[in-house]
Design an enzyme around this catalytic site. Structure first.
Site, mmCIF file in Angstrom:
data_model
loop_
_atom_site.group_PDB
_atom_site.id
_atom_site.type_symbol
_atom_site.label_atom_id
_atom_site.label_comp_id
_atom_site.label_asym_id
_atom_site.label_seq_id
_atom_site.Cartn_x
_atom_site.Cartn_y
_atom_site.Cartn_z
ATOM 1 N N SER A 43 0.947 -1.140 -0.054
ATOM 2 C CA SER A 43 0.043 -0.056 -0.033
ATOM 3 C C SER A 43 0.852 1.161 0.113
ATOM 4 C CB SER A 43 -0.979 0.031 1.250
ATOM 5 O OG SER A 43 -1.832 1.082 1.283
ATOM 6 N N HIS A 67 -2.662 -0.731 -3.008
ATOM 7 C CA HIS A 67 -3.655 0.140 -2.981
ATOM 8 C C HIS A 67 -3.603 1.217 -4.084
ATOM 9 C CE1 HIS A 67 -5.033 -1.102 1.381
ATOM 10 N NE2 HIS A 67 -5.039 -2.179 0.395
ATOM 11 N N ASP A 99 -4.688 -4.580 6.220
ATOM 12 C CA ASP A 99 -4.862 -5.411 4.918
ATOM 13 C C ASP A 99 -3.969 -6.250 4.522
ATOM 14 O OD1 ASP A 99 -6.169 -6.280 2.704
ATOM 15 O OD2 ASP A 99 -5.977 -4.625 1.297
#
Length: 857
Positions: free
Chosen positions: A25, A52, A144
């Protein structure tokens, strides 16, 4: 295709490559580049990158990664087959899954907010690849990837995380490490070497012959189990040896060691590895409504029967899920109960309490949250999702209607006392990991936990073994069993009922001090004085206690029956009662409180040395209201003649009669002990349930408070990813600008760039010989510039070129005797948009002089 064709194919063609999932991310671009730079050209693995990204912008991730690796990098399209030695990148605004080595794209569950694309990918890898799945979590904010790594680890796959200290944003790797689901932690550039060592086609170098012997492995296994027992206080020696060795050998391979003995030495030097190994030993594979036939049988045969039986009594069902892992099976049972109740006319009067237990504290924490990924939609029907779940954070959360039915607790089914008075007990795929001795011990214990007519569920490979007299199958091939009351644990079962015993006293919750009155207030009149004398002279000793056994009032001499215990003062009847009457008195007190009736005990001897016997009466007090919920205990010592007759009867009684009496007394003590243990367990269970309920409420409030934080965090992650891409693009543009500037200077051609308003935008160094320009002149109109050109129409020609887009080329002299070929062209962008003009000045003085000399000649 014929069988011969199949045999002709090479192994790689018949078998899909192992897949490595890379999740990153914010701050993840740099570790992704470092990771892929260390991947060799022919590793035989496929790599899938999920980061992401802003769903509204075109991604540059594939182009940026291609610069760092020799492997081809592709952006994923729907139904793209996975090939070895390839890198696949998720496109923006998508969720990526793997099924049968084919990539599939889907719209995200949420366009913004707490999206979890890494968990989605890792979860699909775990389902599709099993123990061949590999997951890597790199830099990023949030959590995540943690749930996805847990899924991969539960299937026996390999999990890795970037060392948090080396990550620009360490939340994601730290979350995964804290969850205990990471096998290897290291720098991003070092992780490929770990993966290739474990995922290589050939296993690590063979073990030396001396250490490959079974005796050496057994010795190392005993040492490792001893270290685990010291570290975690849990004994795993009753697990199957094959299961233990398989899990340990996996850790041996992860750390690149050669033998189990070397791993034992590694454990001594690295105590933190013990926690990882312990979690590796725990089995956590579960899903919602696993094995549909089992749940259909539950709803059609088991639940209607159990509910009908309970409705005939109190209407309250109790269920126990042993080895609940992350809670899917417990919630499945609660949902099935709700559906079954809806189908019964009187079902609304029936309630359910599910006790879900597991040894893994992290699994219990995940179960309590009730949050599951969107992938559960494959196991849960749309109707159930709509009724029992709410969409949240890219997944689903169990609704309060179902959550309130389940209480979770960390519990060791081997060492801790079992839950009792259970109607439904589910213990699926847990016994298969225990050895035969432990299985024979647990099945009778399950029989004890169940109420008459209760149901037991075992896994597809599990049976009740020698305890067939204790259980009867619901159907011939059923995994559901009814509790049978014809057999007795320890007799028909072929073994004894091993019941864990708590060392704490049933009623003693700690030293307590109760007010005790030894005297009464002075009498006010003659009648009161007379009553006082009569009570003291002729009434038997009496003790008044509360429902916990704390002494409230004493009348008469009780030294023969009660004595203070040594240590801190504790005025509790269970502590003060003499040994000979303690157990019988505790049982009578409990019976009197539960049934609200008078209980009498006859012929008790306070201790072994006592020459007298005593009758005890235990009577609950309901009126007056001030004495409600108290119990009066009366001691009546037998008179001399009665005692003498009792002694004579005992002397003339036969030895057989004496043995019968002693046996009856022992059996009564055993019965009382069991009742006390059960009461203690119920009290502890009630306290645990209250604490769990309070914790759930606080957790729910905390989730509400963190929702906005999560959404902001998700946006920040997307911005960080965009920033990384833009920074890389800016570096490219700066380099391109430098290249262009050097190119223009190298041509030695004076060039002037003007915008649509004919203002100066850029110029080369050679223009300084014609126009007196400096950097501060950028933005000045062309008409304001002084030059050596004898070209008053320059501004008009430039304007005409901008209007007509036609080239203009002229040869113009200068005031210092030089000549220039002036060319005016429109300035076109890559998008074919006119944004000004470009004027070039080529020095043709030499050509003009040569032309002049030729003309003169």
């Amino acid at each position: 295709m014929s069988s011969s064709d199949t045999q002709a194919l090479p192994p790689v063609a018949r078998m899909a490559p192992r897949i490595v999932g890379l999740g990153a991310s914010a701050g993840g671009l740099e570790p992704l580049l470092q990771f892929l730079a260390q991947v060799p050209a022919h590793s035989g693995l496929a790599y899938i990158v999920v980061q992401h990204m802003d769903p509204t912008r075109k991604a540059l991730l594939a182009e940026l990664l291609q610069r760092a690796t020799v492997l081809p990098v592709r952006e994923v399209t729907e139904s793209m087959s996975i090939e070895p030695d390839m890198v696949y990148v998720i496109p923006p605004n998508s969720e990526l899954t793997v099924a049968r080595a084919v990539l599939h794209l889907a719209d995200p569950a949420q366009r913004r907010g707490m999206r979890l694309p890494i968990d989605v990918l890792f979860g699909s890898l775990a389902r599709d690849q099993g123990d061949r799945a590999i997951g890597v979590v790199l830099s990023g904010m949030g959590t995540d990837g943690t749930v996805g790594l847990q899924a991969i680890k539960s299937q026996g796959g390999l999990t890795l995380a970037q060392q948090p200290d080396s990550a620009q944003f360490d939340s994601m790797p730290r979350s995964a490490i804290a969850a205990g689901c990471v096998d290897v932690v290291g720098l991003a550039g070092d992780l490929p070497a770990h993966i290739l060592r474990v995922a290589a086609p050939e296993p690590p170098a063979g073990l030396p012959a001396a250490e490959r012997t079974e005796a050496a492995n057994e010795q190392a296994l005993d040492l490792i189990l001893g270290l685990l027992r010291e570290h975690n206080k849990h004994d795993l020696s009753l697990y199957k040896t094959s299961t233990l060795q398989r899990r340990i050998e996996r850790r041996v391979s992860v750390h690149g060691l050669d033998t189990m003995a070397a791993y034992a030495r590694f454990l001594r030097q690295n105590p933190q590895e013990l926690a990882l190994l312990f979690k590796e030993m725990l089995i956590g594979v579960t899903s919602f409504f696993r094995d549909a036939a089992v749940w259909q049988e539950l709803q059609e045969l088991v639940l209607p029967e159990v509910i009908t039986r309970r409705l005939a009594e109190d209407g309250h069902l109790r269920a126990w899920i042993a080895g609940c892992s992350t809670g899917e099976e417990a919630y499945s049972l609660a949902m099935a109960f709700r559906e079954a109740v809806d189908g019964l006319a009187e079902g609304g009067r029936c309630t359910l309490q599910v006790f879900a237990s597991d040894l893994n504290a992290d699994a219990i924490a995940a179960a309590r949250s009730g949050h599951y990924p969107a992938s559960i939609a494959q196991a849960v029907s749309p109707e159930r999702l709509a009724r029992f779940f709410s969409a949240k954070g890219g997944g689903f959360v169990v609704n309060p209607e179902i959550r309130s039915l389940v209480l979770f607790a960390q519990h060791d089914v081997i060492l801790d006392p079992p839950f009792t008075r259970i109607d439904i007990l589910c213990c699926r795929n847990l016994l298969i990991y225990f050895n035969a001795a432990l299985q024979r011990r647990l099945v009778p214990l399950f029989h004890y936990s169940l109420r008459p007519g209760g149901a037991l569920l075992l896994g597809a490979s599990e049976t009740v073994g020698r305890s067939q007299s204790l259980f009867a199958p619901v159907q011939p091939k059923s995994r559901w069993f009814w509790r049978s009351d014809t057999g007795k644990p320890g007799l028909a079962a072929g073994g004894s009922l091993a019941f864990p015993v708590s060392s704490r006293d049933v009623f003693r919750t700690g030293p307590q001090e109760s007010s005790m009155s030894l005297t009464t207030p002075p009498p006010a009149n003659l009648q009161a004085l007379a009553d006082q004398v009569l009570l003291e002279s002729y009434s038997p000793p009496v003790v008044l206690v509360n429902d916990r056994g704390d002494v409230l009032y004493i009348r008469g001499r009780t030294a023969a029956y009660l004595e203070p215990a040594s240590g801190k003062a504790n005025w509790n009847i269970h502590v003060m009662a003499r040994p000979g009457i303690r157990m019988q008195l505790a049982g009578a007190l409990r019976t009197a409180l539960q049934e609200g009736r008078l209980v009498e005990l006859h012929g008790l001897r306070p201790d072994d040395e006592a020459q007298h016997t005593v009758d005890v009466t235990v009577q609950p007090i309901h009126l007056p209201k001030a004495l409600a919920n108290t119990v009066m205990i009366v001691f009546r010592e037998l008179s001399g003649p009665a005692a003498g007759r009792t002694a004579r009867r005992r002397r003339i009684a036969s030895a057989a009669t004496a043995m019968d009496e002693e046996l009856a007394r022992s059996q009564e003590e055993i019965r009382l002990l069991r009742q006390e243990m059960q009461a203690s367990q119920e009290q502890l269970q009630a306290a645990n349930e209250e604490l769990q309920a309070t914790n759930e409420e606080l957790q729910s409030a905390n989730e509400e408070l963190t929702t906005s934080k999560e959404e902001a965090q998700s946006m920040n992650e997307e911005l960080q990813s965009i920033n990384s891409e833009m920074q890389s693009k800016l570096d490219d543009l700066a380099l391109a600008q430098s290249d262009m500037q050097n190119l223009l200077n190298a041509t030695d051609i004076a060039t002037l760039f003007l915008d649509n308003e004919l203002n100066v935008r850029r110029f080369t160094e050679q223009v300084g010989h014609i126009f007196h320009l400096r950097d501060i002149d950028i933005g000045r109109p062309l008409s304001d510039l002084a030059s050596t050109l004898t070209y008053p129409q320059l501004h008009a020609d430039a304007k005409e070129t901008l209007r007509t887009l036609a080239f203009c080329e002229k040869q113009i002299p200068t005031s210092d005797g030089r000549w220039y070929a002036v060319r005016i062209m429109p300035y076109r962008t890559l998008a074919d948009v006119i944004q000004g003009v470009v004027i070039t000045f080529v020095d043709i003085t030499a050509a003009k002089e040569l032309e002049s000399r030729l003309r003169k000649a």
